[in-house]
Write an enzyme that holds these catalytic residues in place. Structure first.
Site, PDB file in Angstrom:
ATOM      1  N   ARG A 118       0.640  33.361  65.661  1.00 40.53           N
ATOM      2  CA  ARG A 118       0.926  32.123  64.753  1.00 40.53           C
ATOM      3  C   ARG A 118       1.118  32.482  63.092  1.00 40.53           C
ATOM      4  O   ARG A 118       0.468  33.532  62.666  1.00 40.53           O
ATOM      5  CB  ARG A 118      -0.321  31.075  64.932  1.00 40.53           C
ATOM      6  N   SER A 182      -6.914  40.330  65.400  1.00 38.60           N
ATOM      7  CA  SER A 182      -8.379  40.438  66.429  1.00 38.60           C
ATOM      8  C   SER A 182      -8.314  41.757  67.320  1.00 38.60           C
ATOM      9  O   SER A 182      -8.337  41.552  68.329  1.00 38.60           O
ATOM     10  CB  SER A 182      -8.457  39.164  67.069  1.00 38.60           C
ATOM     11  N   ASP A 236     -11.158  37.720  64.209  1.00 42.70           N
ATOM     12  CA  ASP A 236     -11.075  36.169  64.510  1.00 42.70           C
ATOM     13  C   ASP A 236     -12.538  35.862  64.652  1.00 42.70           C
ATOM     14  O   ASP A 236     -13.008  34.573  64.331  1.00 42.70           O
ATOM     15  CB  ASP A 236     -10.543  36.101  66.018  1.00 42.70           C
TER      16      ASP A 236
HETATM   17 MG    MG Z   1      -8.278  32.974  69.327  1.00 43.72          MG
END
Ligand code: MG
Ligand code: ADP
Length: 496
Positions: A118, A182, A236
């Site tokens: 995203r 992440s 994250d």
């Molecule tokens: Mg996530």
């Protein structure tokens, strides 16, 4: 004439029922034998089913052991002597301050490392109109790019950023950017992060050992269309902790239970031997998914876990993650179902084509099947969609298998978390600790029992800690922007 009369009376009294009368031959003898045979078969089935699922039942003593091993691994990762060999890497994040509400401005955030990639625009307001507004766009990362070359991956990311800037009409603006990435990264400052190794579904070449911020900058340069001010690389877990910390200053731990599993927490600087300085705290990204990679939990891994591991992209790695997170739970269930079918305990001994396919049994099916509202008929319907022709008994067994796998996952995750909260309590030197854990991840949020069992386990294994769980709303986006804002604020203070 007794029989004839009986039949006639019954028919007259219940004309809507079609009743047949069948003569039994020596019911007491044969009947007893039939009842015994059925009971015997069911008991044998039950024994074999119990035997298959027994290794998933972790008694309290084993869970305490897991908690204690996790604690030992956390310490190894923090000490300079043992850090290089440690499996739980305890990566410093250079995030030292929590948001204080004075953060403001417009930020870009990228979120890479989950199911979706995203790009976000985050507007933070401070003071009395304190608020966070977000606009985001989801982009797919095709499998051939996830597992292609690093250059292709980063070119694709920059292509997505370009589309997003165009879409939002902010192509000219040089906004500060927080990059939620992440995967385990060794950081030497907040805007430098060397990828230690890919996890989850990623496997792009020429990235491990490289600085992800450099790779992103180079891809932006190659495109030569816009410039961005990359301020922070963010895990994250850290984003999640920050997002919750913005609402609740007592939040000093971030937990992810989604595709993968991981935890971060605020550690005292004096305990982090590989970073200089003894004042204050710094957030440590534990990368606890790798717990067990040295074999310390092999005695609780089942043959199904080993099969899942062997069929994965990174065999031998992330052993704890493979027992506890969304990417793998469905696959563990599938392995058990195959084994039970081979033993003739399920699906009339017939392994369907689809059951042979890796990944066909998704973790979301565990949530659906274990949902208490779902009657067995609906469980059967779910199985039917998977090409599994099941009887009612099959559905009961499948539900039991799902519950065994998800319960073990939640309890193992709880045992790990108990080690972290207990460490925090001892750091503070208090009799009782009140602490908040920020949590994100679809497994935690959508599974009908995972969160409750996890919380109960933490209570059981860390009885001196009062832990509040707080759901994070989009930690990867909002959190990255908050960290970027805090870093900017501290940087500006430094320059002045
Ligand atoms: Mg996530
Ligand atoms: P990520 O961890 O990738 O950032 P999520 O937190 O959304 O993203 O987790 C996605 C994972 O959650 C998927 O890989 C899938 O395994 C799992 N998942 C998806 N839907 C459900 C569900 N209904 N119940 C449990 N797990 C789910």
């Amino acid at each position: 004439r007794y029989a004839k009369r009986l039949h006639k009376v019954v028919r007259r009294l219940v004309p809507t029922c079609d009743v047949r009368f069948l003569l039994s031959q020596s019911g007491s003898g044969r009947g007893a034998a039939v009842v015994t045979a059925v009971a015997h078969r069911l008991a044998a089935q039950r024994r074999r089913l119990d035997a298959a699922l027994a290794p998933f039942l972790l008694p309290p003593s084993i869970l305490q052991e897991v908690r204690d091993s996790m604690r030992a691994e956390l310490e190894y990762g923090l000490k300079s002597e043992t850090q290089a060999q440690a499996t739980v890497k305890m990566l410093p994040t250079y995030v030292c301050g929590m948001p204080d509400g004075t953060e403001k401005g417009k930020f870009l955030a990228l979120d890479l490392g989950g199911t979706n990639f995203r790009v976000l625009l985050v507007k933070i307001k401070s003071g009395r109109r304190r608020s966070v507004q977000m606009y985001n766009k989801i982009f797919a990362i095709p499998l051939e790019i996830m597992q292609g070359t690093g250059e292709e991956l980063f070119d694709h990311i920059v292509q997505c950023i370009a589309e997003f800037l165009e879409y939002m009409g902010i192509k000219g603006a040089r906004l500060p950017l927080g990059f939620t990435f992440s995967f385990p990264c060794r950081q030497t400052s907040i805007d430098k992060g060397t990828l230690v190794g890919w996890t989850k579904g990623f496997k792009a070449t020429d990235c491990e050992g490289e600085d992800v911020v450099d790779m992103l900058r180079e891809a932006i340069r190659r495109r030569n269309e816009f410039d961005l001010d990359i301020v922070a690389v963010v895990n994250d877990t850290v984003g999640t902790m920050m997002t919750c910390g913005y609402e609740d200053p007592n939040c000093e731990i971030g937990l992810i239970a989604g595709t993968g599993t991981n935890v971060c927490y605020m550690e005292d600087m004096k305990n982090i031997e590989i970073v200089e300085g003894n004042e204050g705290k710094m957030c440590i990204n534990t990368e606890w998914g790798a717990f067990g990679d040295n074999g310390c939990i092999d005695h609780i891994r089942t043959k199904y876990d080993r099969e899942v591991d062997e069929g994965s992209l990174n065999p031998g790695k992330q052993r704890y993650e493979k027992m506890t997170s969304g990417m793998y739970l469905g696959e563990i269930v599938r392995q058990i179902l195959i084994d039970l079918t081979k033993q003739g305990l399920l699906f009339r001994g017939h392994i369907s084509e689809s059951l042979r396919k890796r990944g066909i049994f998704e973790t979301k099916f565990l949530s659906q099947i274990e949902s208490d509202r779902l009657a067995l008929l609906q469980v059967r319907r779910i199985l039917q969609q998977l090409g599994l022709d099941s009887t009612c008994e099959d559905s009961i067994i499948v539900k039991e298998v799902c519950a065994a796998v998800s319960t073990r996952a939640a309890r193992l995750c709880g045992a790990g978390l108990a080690a972290v909260v207990e460490k925090k309590r001892q750091n503070r030197g208090v009799e009782r600790l009140q602490i908040t854990v920020g949590v994100d991840g679809t497994l935690y949020k959508l599974h009908p029992h995972f969160s409750r069992i996890l919380q109960e386990t933490v209570k059981e294994l860390a009885p001196q800690c009062d832990v509040t769980f707080m759901l994070s709303e989009d930690g990867s986006g909002k959190g990255a922007a908050l960290i970027t804002a805090v870093a900017k604020r501290l940087h500006n203070v430094g320059q002045k």
